[in-house]
Every structure is written in structure tokens, then in C-alpha cells.
Design a protein around this motif. Structure first.
Motif, short mmCIF file in Angstrom:
data_model
loop_
_atom_site.label_atom_id
_atom_site.label_comp_id
_atom_site.label_asym_id
_atom_site.label_seq_id
_atom_site.Cartn_x
_atom_site.Cartn_y
_atom_site.Cartn_z
N ARG A 97 0.88 -1.06 0.02
CA ARG A 97 -0.05 0.06 -0.08
C ARG A 97 0.83 1.37 -0.04
NH1 ARG A 97 -3.90 2.77 -1.87
NH2 ARG A 97 -4.89 4.16 -0.50
N MET A 98 1.90 1.26 0.76
CA MET A 98 2.59 2.28 0.89
C MET A 98 3.39 2.55 -0.68
SD MET A 98 4.60 2.63 4.55
CE MET A 98 4.74 0.69 5.12
N ALA A 99 3.97 1.59 -1.03
CA ALA A 99 4.55 1.59 -2.49
C ALA A 99 3.47 2.18 -3.49
CB ALA A 99 4.75 0.11 -2.96
N ALA A 100 2.33 1.96 -3.26
CA ALA A 100 1.27 2.41 -4.20
C ALA A 100 1.20 3.95 -4.06
CB ALA A 100 -0.10 1.77 -4.20
N ILE A 101 1.17 4.33 -2.89
CA ILE A 101 1.08 5.70 -2.40
C ILE A 101 2.31 6.69 -2.72
CG2 ILE A 101 0.54 7.46 -0.50
CD1 ILE A 101 -1.20 4.96 0.85
N TYR A 102 3.33 6.16 -2.30
CA TYR A 102 4.69 7.02 -2.35
C TYR A 102 5.39 6.80 -3.58
CZ TYR A 102 3.92 7.29 2.61
OH TYR A 102 3.30 7.44 3.83
N GLY A 103 4.99 5.92 -4.63
CA GLY A 103 5.57 5.68 -5.80
C GLY A 103 7.14 4.95 -5.74
N TYR A 104 7.23 4.23 -4.91
CA TYR A 104 8.52 3.35 -4.73
C TYR A 104 8.11 1.78 -4.79
CZ TYR A 104 10.64 7.41 -2.63
OH TYR A 104 11.12 8.74 -2.35
N ARG A 107 12.22 13.69 -8.27
CA ARG A 107 11.60 14.11 -9.33
C ARG A 107 10.35 13.21 -9.31
NH1 ARG A 107 16.23 16.46 -10.76
NH2 ARG A 107 16.07 18.07 -12.30
N ASN A 108 9.46 13.23 -10.29
CA ASN A 108 8.18 12.52 -10.23
C ASN A 108 8.39 11.32 -10.89
OD1 ASN A 108 6.67 14.76 -9.91
ND2 ASN A 108 6.66 15.62 -11.59
N ASN A 109 8.76 10.40 -9.54
CA ASN A 109 9.09 8.91 -9.94
C ASN A 109 10.09 8.44 -10.59
OD1 ASN A 109 7.71 6.45 -9.11
ND2 ASN A 109 7.02 6.17 -11.40
N VAL A 110 11.07 9.33 -11.01
CA VAL A 110 12.27 9.24 -11.55
C VAL A 110 13.03 8.38 -10.88
CG1 VAL A 110 14.50 10.20 -12.39
CG2 VAL A 110 12.29 11.15 -13.04
N GLU A 111 13.37 8.52 -9.72
CA GLU A 111 14.13 7.75 -8.62
C GLU A 111 13.58 6.31 -8.76
OE1 GLU A 111 15.13 11.88 -7.83
OE2 GLU A 111 13.06 10.79 -7.94
N ASN A 112 12.41 6.12 -8.56
CA ASN A 112 11.68 4.79 -8.21
C ASN A 112 11.91 3.94 -9.58
OD1 ASN A 112 10.03 2.78 -7.05
ND2 ASN A 112 8.30 3.31 -8.68
N LEU A 113 11.89 4.79 -10.79
CA LEU A 113 12.12 3.93 -12.04
C LEU A 113 13.54 3.38 -12.13
CD1 LEU A 113 11.48 2.84 -14.87
CD2 LEU A 113 11.62 5.26 -15.66
N CYS A 114 14.38 4.30 -11.61
CA CYS A 114 15.86 4.02 -11.68
C CYS A 114 16.24 2.81 -10.72
CB CYS A 114 16.83 5.26 -11.31
SG CYS A 114 16.79 6.55 -12.60
N PHE A 115 15.46 2.83 -9.23
CA PHE A 115 15.76 1.82 -8.52
C PHE A 115 15.22 0.49 -9.07
CE2 PHE A 115 15.28 5.08 -4.78
CZ PHE A 115 16.56 5.64 -5.16
#
Length: 482
Positions: free
Chosen positions: A58-65, A163-171
Motif C-alpha cells: 500500500r505504501m508503495a502505491a501511495i509513495y511511488g516506490y 523528481r516525479n517517479n524518476v528515482e523509483n524507475l531507476c531503482f
């Protein structure tokens, strides 16, 4: 609002319940006392989500990680640090009780009350994920250590704006075997800061990391492909703390330079290290003009990426390349790493991101003032931070700052003169930019003119046309390009 809230929470005779704010301050107190650091942005999000009994999914969906990142990296690290600080086993299930115990013990302490005031400097509207009214007191800039914004931002710094979900995409990309990330953005847009963020992430999951800035390589090395690839092998080995074994693996009589370099990685560097290896190459565009090496080197990187799709040993290597704008070099489409992997573009900050920096700097601005600043410098990360640094460091109003921003007396003078010197070395590009800043409409330029001005960070592209990146550049260069 927070001051009154804190007084009631920490009154000796208070019957208030133990709240999320109390828990956050208790965690900050314990971590700062043990490690000299408060909770980071992402740790606050995870702690608050856990307080609200949200799952990692749930946190992943909310925070974008990704849930895996929140659980295995951020969560495990946070619970381990709290366990050390509180001297008891702390988990997602029992942290409330553990934090309440230290809150009840320490809440009457003068050190606790002083530290909760200090930690408030890093507790802004966005980090709390609550609606904070404009009438609240801003963060005190005097209590925030303001580094001069002249280089990359450390990954754990409160001044690092995601940035808007940039870091998450990189991870999510970098943990995939044989992955390749290409970060493309003009100068001073945060490419190195993002690389550092990726490095910090993979270090937490036990990867080995190598960072090389190709902008600092000596010219005599860049004019000889064999010297350059031997340099690459040597530098990677050093950062991996491996002995230089080039004399045992390099066979110039039979093998070419690319084959020797590839063999050194495959038979030695990748074999000696058990963990995945992140190889981050920054400022790769600095070597585009060295035709002696670019075709062989970039072709080799592409071959490594392709090997990582099928060969176990090469799956361990993860590549990150950072460069300014387009790759204006003649490379075979099948030998170029710049049309493979995941492309990451870094845009300017939007208004919410600028507003977050406003809060972190403790500036009591409304939307009008944010608009005034962005009308001059846009959302350019470096220019925005430099403005806020100046306003926090000196008793200037925003209006006074903006009035002198494009003059020799303003804080941008060195930055602007640096660009002027570069343009004076390229008269044709300077003449093209002169046309751009003096035009009220987008200007059409040839592809090389667009490439050079955009890679410098001076213009924004609109199809085959360009406009000045911001009004600061327009005003200054209208005056000096005569």
C-alpha cells in the motif's frame, strides 16, 4: 500550530494520547542521540505509513516506490537503526510501543524538548503529508545548515528534491541483471545527484559501485584507445579495491583493445567480486569529440549490455551513463548504447517541487512569490537553489533580488559570465543565441546549433525551434551579446 501542539504533548500533566507527531519526534530524538542524524524523507514516509498500519504494498502505491525497496532496504535499515538507538528489538509490528516508552521517559527532558524544536526544521508540509495552513510559522533558515549550491546534492540531503517517479524507475531498473540507464539532461540539472542517489540505493542492497567522471580524464589518454581502456580497467579495479593485474591479462600482440578490456572485466573484475557491480559513467559527452576512441568504446559498452542479457557473468554488471542532451556522434545504430536500456530525462522543477524547496529554506512565501521567482529562472534546479541561498543568507527582499539578478551585482554574475566566455569561443553559436534572446517568438536553428545551445542549458527546444531557457538568460544576453 505546531508550537501549541507540542506544548500540550509535552506538558507534565498532559493526558494526551501518544500520537504520530509524538512518535516521529521520539524517533528523531533517539536517532539523533545515537547517530547524529534525523529521519530522512523516505524514512518519515515509511514510519508514518507503518503508524497508519499500511502494508508495504500500500505504501508503495501511495509513495511511488517499489514494495521491495520500502521493505528490504528502507524498512530493514530503519528498524535496525531504531533497534540500536533504543537498545531493544524494533520491528514494524512493535515500533509504536518502543517509541512510546522512550517518549514517556524523555518527554520532560530539556534536551528532548530542545531537539524536537530542532528537528522541526526538517519537518515540512510535504514530508508530513498533511494539509498545513499558510498561517503556520515557516522553518527557521538560521537552524538549517545551508550549503552553497555549487555541486551535486548528497542523496540523504533535505535539499535533494525527488523528481516525479524518476528515482523509483531507476531503482527498479538497476536491480535487473545487465541493466542500462541513460540519464540525459543539460548542465546543472541534477544528473550527478541522481547518480549518487542510485549509488546510495544499490549500496544498501550490497552492490559494489564505481563512479567515473569522464570529464576529468586527461587529453593524452583520450587520444589513444588502448590507453583509455587500460585507464578504465585500472580505475574500476581501484574502486573495487582489486590489485592491478593488467600485465597478466592484456595481450596487445594478439587481441585488440576492446577484446583485452572485455576479457579483463570478464575474467578478472567481474569474477573477483561476488556482488553485482554498478558502473556509473558521468559526463560521457565530454569525450564525444575524441573520434579516436568513441566508436570502439561505445560499441564495447553496447556489447557488454547485450552480453548481460544472456551470460551470467555479465548480468552482474549494471551500467549508468549520464550525458548532456542528444548524442551528436556518428555511431552505428546496433553498436550504440544510446538507443538501448532505459532513458531518463530530467526536467526542471515544477511548482510543487519549488514550493518544497521554499519550505525547506524557511521562506514564508505565498504562491505569488513562487511565481515571481519562476518567471525569472523557471524551475532550473541550480538557479532556484542559488536564489534561495542568497535570500536566506542576506537581508534581501525577493523584489530586490530579482531586480539585480541579471546584473553584474547579482549572485548569478559568475554563472552568466561563464556562459558568456563559452559563447565568445564559438562566434557562430553566440550569433545564433543572440537571435534567440532578441526574438519574441521561437527561433528555428540548424541541428548543430540546437544541440550545442541545449547541451549548454541555454535554450529549451520546441520541435525544431528554440527559446531561451529562462528570462534571466534572455535579459542578460540581450545586454551583453552586442
Amino acid at each position: 500550530m505546531f508550537d501549541n501542539l507540542h506544548e500540550s504533548h509535552f506538558d507534565v500533566n498532559s493526558k494526551s494520547e501518544f500520537t504520530w507527531i509524538d512518535a516521529k519526534e521520539a524517533a528523531d530524538f533517539a536517532l539523533y542521540k545515537s547517530f547524529g542524524k534525523y529521519l530522512s524523507d523516505i524514512e518519515i514516509k515509511l514510519l508514518q505509513g507503518s503508524w497508519e498500519e499500511k502494508t508495504y504494498d500500500r505504501m508503495a502505491a501511495i509513495y511511488g516506490y517499489s514494495a521491495e525497496y520500502l521493505n528490504k532496504d528502507v524498512g530493514n535499515k530503519l528498524w535496525h537503526k531504531l533497534s540500536q538507538a533504543l537498545q531493544e528489538k524494533v520491528t514494524k509490528k512493535n515500533f509504536k510501543a518502543a517509541l512510546r516508552r522512550i517518549w514517556e521517559i524523555e518527554r520532560n527532558s530539556s534536551n528532548f524538548n530542545q531537539q524536537k524544536i530542532d528537528s522541526q526544521n526538517l519537518l515540512n508540509k510535504n514530508l508530513l503529508n498533511t494539509d498545513v495552513e499558510k498561517s503556520e510559522s515557516p522553518i527557521s533558515p538560521s537552524s538549517v545548515q545551508l550549503p552553497f549550491p555549487e555541486s551535486s546534492v548528497p542523496p540523504e540531503s533535505p535539499f535533494y528534491i525527488e523528481r516525479n517517479n524518476v528515482e523509483n524507475l531507476c531503482f527498479e531498473t538497476i536491480i535487473k541483471p545487465g541493466s542500462l540507464i541513460r540519464i540525459k539532461a543539460p548542465q546543472l540539472m541534477g544528473k550527478t545527484s541522481l547518480i549518487n542517489k542510485i549509488n546510495a540505493y544499490v549500496k544498501h542492497i550490497s552492490y559494489q559501485t564505481v563512479y567515473l567522471d569522464l570529464g576529468g580524464v586527461e587529453r593524452k589518454i583520450l587520444t589513444d584507445v588502448e590507453k583509455f581502456l587500460r585507464w578504465l580497467c585500472c580505475m574500476v579495479g581501484r574502486q573495487l579495491k582489486l590489485e592491478n593485474q593488467l600485465h597478466d591479462y592484456w595481450d596487445s600482440e594478439i587481441l585488440g583493445s576492446n577484446d583485452n578490456c572485455t576479457a579483463y572485466f570478464e575474467e578478472y573484475l567481474l569474477t573477483e567480486v561476488d556482488a553485482p557491480i554498478l558502473l556509473a559513467l558521468d559526463n560521457v559527452d565530454k569525450i564525444f569529440s575524441y573520434t579516436e576512441i568513441i566508436e570502439d568504446f561505445f560499441g564495447m559498452l553496447r556489447s557488454w549490455h547485450e552480453k548481460g542479457k544472456i551470460l551470467d557473468i555479465w548480468k552482474k554488471l549494471r551500467l549508468v551513463l549520464a550525458h548532456s542532451t542528444e548524442v551528436y556522434v556518428p555511431l552505428d545504430i546496433h553498436q550504440s548504447p544510446f538507443n538501448a536500456g532505459i532513458p531518463i530525462g530530467l526536467a526542471e522543477f515544477d511548482r510543487p517541487q519549488v514550493q518544497k524547496l521554499v519550505s525547506i529554506h524557511g521562506l514564508n512565501w505565498d504562491e505569488t512569490k513562487v511565481e515571481q521567482l519562476m518567471n525569472v529562472v523557471g524551475g532550473h534546479p541550480f538557479l532556484v537553489r542559488l536564489a534561495m541561498y542568497e535570500l536566506c543568507s542576506k537581508s534581501l527582499t525577493l523584489e530586490e533580488f530579482l531586480q539585480e539578478s541579471s546584473t553584474e551585482a547579482g549572485i548569478y554574475s559568475n554563472h552568466l559570465r561563464g556562459y558568456l566566455q563559452l559563447l565568445q569561443q564559438c562566434p557562430k553559436i553566440a550569433e545564433a543565441f543572440k537571435v534567440v534572446v532578441n526574438s519574441s517568438e521561437p527561433v528555428e536553428l540548424n541541428s548543430m546549433g540546437i544541440y550545442k545551445l541545449h547541451s549548454m542549458g541555454l535554450v529549451e527546444r520546441q520541435d525544431n525551434h528554440v527559446v531561451p531557457r529562462c528570462n534571466l538568460y534572455r535579459e542578460y544576453f540581450q545586454r551583453v551579446l552586442v
